[in-house]
Design a protein around this motif. Structure first.
Motif, short mmCIF file in Angstrom:
data_model
loop_
_atom_site.label_atom_id
_atom_site.label_comp_id
_atom_site.label_asym_id
_atom_site.label_seq_id
_atom_site.Cartn_x
_atom_site.Cartn_y
_atom_site.Cartn_z
N THR A 12 0.83 -1.21 0.00
CA THR A 12 0.00 0.00 0.00
C THR A 12 0.86 1.25 0.00
O THR A 12 0.57 2.22 -0.72
CB THR A 12 -0.95 0.01 1.22
OG1 THR A 12 -1.76 -1.17 1.17
CG2 THR A 12 -1.84 1.23 1.23
N TRP A 37 -5.09 9.03 0.05
CA TRP A 37 -6.53 8.75 -0.02
C TRP A 37 -6.86 7.80 -1.17
O TRP A 37 -7.60 6.83 -0.98
CB TRP A 37 -7.28 10.08 -0.20
CG TRP A 37 -8.74 9.97 -0.46
CD1 TRP A 37 -9.73 9.78 0.45
CD2 TRP A 37 -9.38 10.06 -1.74
NE1 TRP A 37 -10.96 9.75 -0.17
CE2 TRP A 37 -10.77 9.92 -1.52
CE3 TRP A 37 -8.93 10.26 -3.04
CZ2 TRP A 37 -11.70 9.96 -2.55
CZ3 TRP A 37 -9.85 10.30 -4.07
CH2 TRP A 37 -11.21 10.15 -3.82
N LYS A 38 -6.30 8.05 -2.32
CA LYS A 38 -6.56 7.22 -3.50
C LYS A 38 -6.18 5.77 -3.25
O LYS A 38 -6.84 4.85 -3.73
CB LYS A 38 -5.80 7.77 -4.72
CG LYS A 38 -6.03 6.96 -5.98
CD LYS A 38 -5.27 7.51 -7.15
CE LYS A 38 -5.50 6.61 -8.36
NZ LYS A 38 -4.71 7.08 -9.51
N ASN A 39 -5.12 5.55 -2.50
CA ASN A 39 -4.62 4.20 -2.24
C ASN A 39 -5.11 3.63 -0.90
O ASN A 39 -4.62 2.60 -0.45
CB ASN A 39 -3.09 4.20 -2.29
CG ASN A 39 -2.60 4.39 -3.70
OD1 ASN A 39 -2.59 3.45 -4.48
ND2 ASN A 39 -2.22 5.61 -4.05
N LYS A 40 -6.08 4.32 -0.29
CA LYS A 40 -6.65 3.87 1.00
C LYS A 40 -5.55 3.62 2.03
O LYS A 40 -5.54 2.60 2.72
CB LYS A 40 -7.53 2.65 0.80
CG LYS A 40 -8.75 2.91 -0.07
CD LYS A 40 -9.54 1.65 -0.32
CE LYS A 40 -10.79 1.86 -1.13
NZ LYS A 40 -10.67 2.48 -2.41
N CYS A 41 -4.62 4.54 2.06
CA CYS A 41 -3.45 4.43 2.93
C CYS A 41 -3.65 5.26 4.19
O CYS A 41 -3.59 6.49 4.16
CB CYS A 41 -2.21 4.90 2.16
SG CYS A 41 -0.68 4.73 3.07
N GLU A 42 -3.92 4.58 5.29
CA GLU A 42 -4.07 5.28 6.57
C GLU A 42 -2.69 5.67 7.09
O GLU A 42 -1.70 4.98 6.86
CB GLU A 42 -4.77 4.38 7.57
CG GLU A 42 -6.20 4.05 7.18
CD GLU A 42 -6.90 3.19 8.22
OE1 GLU A 42 -6.23 2.75 9.18
OE2 GLU A 42 -8.10 2.95 8.05
#
Length: 135
Positions: free
Chosen positions: A81, A109-114
């Motif tokens: 990620t 955000w695009k890669n759903k990376c918290e």
């Protein structure tokens, strides 16, 4: 950046299990506001910034979704990620505005990376001293 303290102590203190960690931006929490500020101060080509913001809005990127300083990043380099988010960030920087703070939140955000935030002032903390940059 001049290291003045124990960076491992900083990392341990703010590690909450996320694979990437940043200092928060001290003045804004929104890449759209950052873009407007960059336009106002003529920090990059206005058309590039506007085109990028229009594209982000069309993709559904929310307002006030966080803004961070990119000068100090702690990350798990081999995490898929993280790799994808960093590749997106590079593509956005290469093909859009040179203002990396604009494209970083979108890329995460695009890669759903918290991510974790180091709840300290980037320019005044126990771990390093950072020089303010002009561009």
């Amino acid at each position: 950046i001049q290291i003045t303290g124990n960076l491992l102590e900083c990392i341990r203190k703010y590690d909450n299990g996320k694979k990437i960690m940043f200092f928060p931006h001290m003045e804004r929490d929104c890449l759209y506001e950052e873009a407007a500020t960059c336009i106002y101060w003529q920090k990059d080509d206005i058309e590039k910034i506007v085109d990028q913001m229009v594209r982000y809005r069309e993709k559904g990127y929310p307002v006030h979704n966080g803004l961070m300083c990119g000068g100090f990043i702690v990350r798990e380099h081999n995490n898929e990620t993280i790799i994808n988010a960093m590749n997106t960030w590079h593509e956005e920087y290469t093909n859009g505005s040179i203002r990396d703070q604009i494209s970083l939140p979108y890329s995460l955000w695009k890669n759903k990376c918290e991510y974790s935030l180091i709840n300290e002032n980037y320019y005044d903390n126990l771990y390093f001293k950072a020089e303010k940059h002009v561009k």
